[in-house]
Design a protein around this motif. Structure first.
Motif, mmCIF file in Angstrom:
data_model
loop_
_atom_site.group_PDB
_atom_site.id
_atom_site.type_symbol
_atom_site.label_atom_id
_atom_site.label_comp_id
_atom_site.label_asym_id
_atom_site.label_seq_id
_atom_site.Cartn_x
_atom_site.Cartn_y
_atom_site.Cartn_z
ATOM 1 N N GLU A 260 0.836 -1.416 -0.375
ATOM 2 C CA GLU A 260 -0.204 -0.350 0.134
ATOM 3 C C GLU A 260 1.157 1.159 -0.301
ATOM 4 O O GLU A 260 0.646 2.306 -0.360
ATOM 5 N N GLU A 261 1.956 0.931 0.884
ATOM 6 C CA GLU A 261 2.425 1.981 0.777
ATOM 7 C C GLU A 261 2.910 2.850 -0.389
ATOM 8 O O GLU A 261 3.286 3.505 -1.316
ATOM 9 N N ILE A 262 4.087 1.628 -0.888
ATOM 10 C CA ILE A 262 4.912 1.682 -2.316
ATOM 11 C C ILE A 262 3.783 2.473 -3.612
ATOM 12 O O ILE A 262 4.428 3.004 -3.961
ATOM 13 N N SER A 263 2.557 1.480 -3.507
ATOM 14 C CA SER A 263 2.065 1.940 -4.990
ATOM 15 C C SER A 263 1.431 3.916 -4.517
ATOM 16 O O SER A 263 0.862 4.684 -5.017
ATOM 17 N N GLN A 268 1.401 9.341 -6.002
ATOM 18 C CA GLN A 268 2.350 10.483 -5.627
ATOM 19 C C GLN A 268 2.629 10.923 -6.486
ATOM 20 O O GLN A 268 2.915 11.983 -6.927
ATOM 21 N N THR A 269 3.135 10.186 -7.451
ATOM 22 C CA THR A 269 4.626 10.850 -8.000
ATOM 23 C C THR A 269 4.254 10.991 -9.972
ATOM 24 O O THR A 269 4.285 11.860 -9.861
ATOM 25 N N SER A 271 0.701 11.759 -9.262
ATOM 26 C CA SER A 271 0.013 12.995 -10.029
ATOM 27 C C SER A 271 0.708 14.186 -9.680
ATOM 28 O O SER A 271 -0.039 15.006 -10.799
ATOM 29 N N ARG A 272 2.448 14.541 -9.874
ATOM 30 C CA ARG A 272 3.092 15.306 -9.826
ATOM 31 C C ARG A 272 3.729 15.763 -11.041
ATOM 32 O O ARG A 272 4.336 16.970 -11.482
ATOM 33 N N ARG A 273 3.414 14.743 -11.970
ATOM 34 C CA ARG A 273 3.805 14.824 -13.956
ATOM 35 C C ARG A 273 3.096 16.280 -14.267
ATOM 36 O O ARG A 273 1.818 15.815 -14.049
ATOM 37 N N PRO A 274 3.258 16.510 -15.309
ATOM 38 C CA PRO A 274 1.929 17.505 -16.123
ATOM 39 C C PRO A 274 0.823 16.282 -16.511
ATOM 40 O O PRO A 274 1.715 15.393 -16.716
ATOM 41 N N GLY A 275 0.575 16.458 -16.793
ATOM 42 C CA GLY A 275 -0.954 16.075 -17.364
ATOM 43 C C GLY A 275 -1.374 14.901 -16.659
ATOM 44 O O GLY A 275 -1.962 13.794 -17.397
ATOM 45 N N GLY A 276 -0.619 14.860 -15.274
ATOM 46 C CA GLY A 276 -0.883 13.264 -14.138
ATOM 47 C C GLY A 276 -2.355 13.165 -14.061
ATOM 48 O O GLY A 276 -2.586 14.597 -12.799
ATOM 49 N N SER A 277 -2.671 12.158 -13.466
ATOM 50 C CA SER A 277 -4.307 12.342 -12.550
ATOM 51 C C SER A 277 -3.980 10.764 -12.492
ATOM 52 O O SER A 277 -4.036 9.585 -13.815
ATOM 53 N N THR A 278 -4.682 10.674 -11.264
ATOM 54 C CA THR A 278 -4.797 8.868 -10.984
ATOM 55 C C THR A 278 -6.396 8.477 -10.038
ATOM 56 O O THR A 278 -7.321 8.293 -9.964
ATOM 57 N N ALA A 279 -6.942 9.774 -10.819
ATOM 58 C CA ALA A 279 -8.681 9.612 -10.273
ATOM 59 C C ALA A 279 -9.463 9.183 -10.862
ATOM 60 O O ALA A 279 -9.653 8.215 -10.742
ATOM 61 N N LYS A 280 -9.792 9.157 -12.620
ATOM 62 C CA LYS A 280 -9.833 7.704 -13.325
ATOM 63 C C LYS A 280 -9.137 6.849 -13.660
ATOM 64 O O LYS A 280 -8.216 7.619 -15.016
ATOM 65 N N PRO A 281 -9.436 5.875 -13.836
ATOM 66 C CA PRO A 281 -8.587 5.113 -14.440
ATOM 67 C C PRO A 281 -8.376 5.180 -15.804
ATOM 68 O O PRO A 281 -7.622 5.002 -16.544
ATOM 69 N N SER A 282 -9.786 4.982 -16.744
ATOM 70 C CA SER A 282 -10.016 5.427 -17.979
ATOM 71 C C SER A 282 -9.359 5.937 -18.420
ATOM 72 O O SER A 282 -8.316 6.335 -19.862
ATOM 73 N N THR A 283 -9.370 7.257 -17.347
ATOM 74 C CA THR A 283 -8.548 9.415 -18.058
ATOM 75 C C THR A 283 -6.808 8.620 -17.645
ATOM 76 O O THR A 283 -6.371 8.665 -19.488
ATOM 77 N N THR A 284 -6.259 8.126 -17.006
ATOM 78 C CA THR A 284 -4.753 8.103 -17.183
ATOM 79 C C THR A 284 -4.583 7.029 -17.581
ATOM 80 O O THR A 284 -3.529 6.915 -18.706
ATOM 81 N N ARG A 285 -5.694 5.792 -18.399
ATOM 82 C CA ARG A 285 -4.831 4.723 -19.520
ATOM 83 C C ARG A 285 -4.776 5.404 -20.863
ATOM 84 O O ARG A 285 -3.960 5.329 -21.157
ATOM 85 N N ASN A 286 -5.918 6.858 -20.710
ATOM 86 C CA ASN A 286 -5.687 6.799 -22.434
ATOM 87 C C ASN A 286 -4.117 7.956 -22.606
ATOM 88 O O ASN A 286 -4.052 8.547 -23.764
ATOM 89 N N ARG A 287 -3.475 7.627 -21.422
ATOM 90 C CA ARG A 287 -2.144 8.832 -22.113
ATOM 91 C C ARG A 287 -1.422 8.087 -22.528
ATOM 92 O O ARG A 287 -0.829 7.912 -22.908
ATOM 93 N N GLY A 288 -2.005 6.445 -22.864
ATOM 94 C CA GLY A 288 -0.690 4.971 -23.592
ATOM 95 C C GLY A 288 -0.627 6.040 -25.215
ATOM 96 O O GLY A 288 0.541 5.581 -25.327
#
Length: 291
Positions: A260-263, A268-269, A271-288
């Motif tokens: 849990e701590e590693i994850s 956190q890392t 989310s700090r990157r430009p355009g980074g977001s982990t709030a919505k899995p589908s949104t995050t994946r579309n960065r592929g």
């Protein structure tokens, strides 16, 4: 209560759903008592008053013993909750503690229905998490290099540093598409990142651990082998660390951290990157699509 230094404290996690929330919140409190031994029992799917009555009878029998048990519950249905609260054991009712407050703030009564905590209420989000799990299983330990561009996270590490459990936790709990790639001698002897992951270095995270711990873990798998020798472990960890530093790959020491701590550190890392977001899995994946 019996001698606090020796007595094993019975702990019950009760729920009319899966019990995951009761376990998570209860264990968060129990972690603050590292010197107390606990015997944990989870009782999920307490769906009727009759079920609750049977659980109460069982807990009361334990409560009559030498050590007072702890009881945590997240049961949502009023009838079930009220029956569970008839136990003679002290009970911590997370649902009651927090639901009343939320209802007061919103000035309306909640549904108070079982299964809402872990039901498939948001089908789109649920399906995204399941897709993430499928992708992560396929890409465990470098088994597949197909569609690596879809990965949100790529974990790099020598063997037995915690890649697989971290990958699965990120996929199941956060809906992230995770690939993990083992660093073998050939990779560690080279100066660059492994070719399959080099185009996606901005998604890479390195894992390391303590050499003594790594040697012990490997010895359980291959006793008295070169693979498990302290010298080999030290060399692999040193070269991996040098590789991470040379290519500015963020790294995490897993030797004293939970999955849990590693994850959380990885998220956190991200989310700090430009355009980074982990709030919505589908949104995050579309960065592929980026390279």
């Amino acid at each position: 209560m019996a001698d606090e230094t020796d007595a094993v404290v019975p702990v019950f996690f009760l729920s009319d759903s899966t019990g995951i929330s009761a376990e998570t919140m209860g264990n968060a409190l129990l972690l603050q008592f590292p010197d107390v031994p606990f015997e944990r029992t989870t009782i999920p799917f307490i769906s009727t008053v009759e079920d609750a009555a049977r659980v109460v009878a069982m807990i009361d029998e334990v409560a009559a013993g030498p050590t007072t048990p702890l009881v945590f519950t997240t049961a949502a249905e009023d009838a079930v909750r009220l029956e569970l609260r008839k136990t003679t054991a002290p009970i911590i009712d997370f649902f009651d503690l927090h639901m009343n407050r939320v209802e007061a703030i919103l000035d309306r009564r909640g549904k108070r229905e079982a299964m809402r905590l872990h039901g498939v209420g948001d089908v789109k989000r649920y399906n995204a998490r399941m897709s993430a799990v499928e992708f992560t299983i396929e890409h465990d330990d470098g088994q597949s290099l197909r569609a690596m561009e879809k990965a949100d996270v790529i974990l790099l590490a020598p063997s037995r540093c915690g890649k697989t459990p971290t990958s699965m936790y990120l996929a199941l709990q956060h809906g992230l598409f995770v690939a993990n790639y083992p660093l073998v001698d050939e990779d560690l002897e080279a100066s660059g990142l492994p070719r399959p992951v080099e185009p996606f270095r901005d998604r890479c995270f390195g894992l390391i651990t303590n050499a003594d711990r790594l040697s012990r873990v490997r010895n359980e798998r291959r006793p008295n082998s070169t693979y498990a020798s302290p010298e080999q472990c030290r060399w692999e960890l040193r070269r991996a660390t040098e590789l991470y530093r040379a290519h500015r790959v963020p790294s995490i020491d897993t030797s004293a951290k939970s999955v849990e701590e590693i994850s959380a550190l990885i998220i956190q890392t991200l989310s700090r990157r430009p355009g980074g977001s982990t709030a919505k899995p589908s949104t995050t994946r579309n960065r592929g699509g980026r390279a």
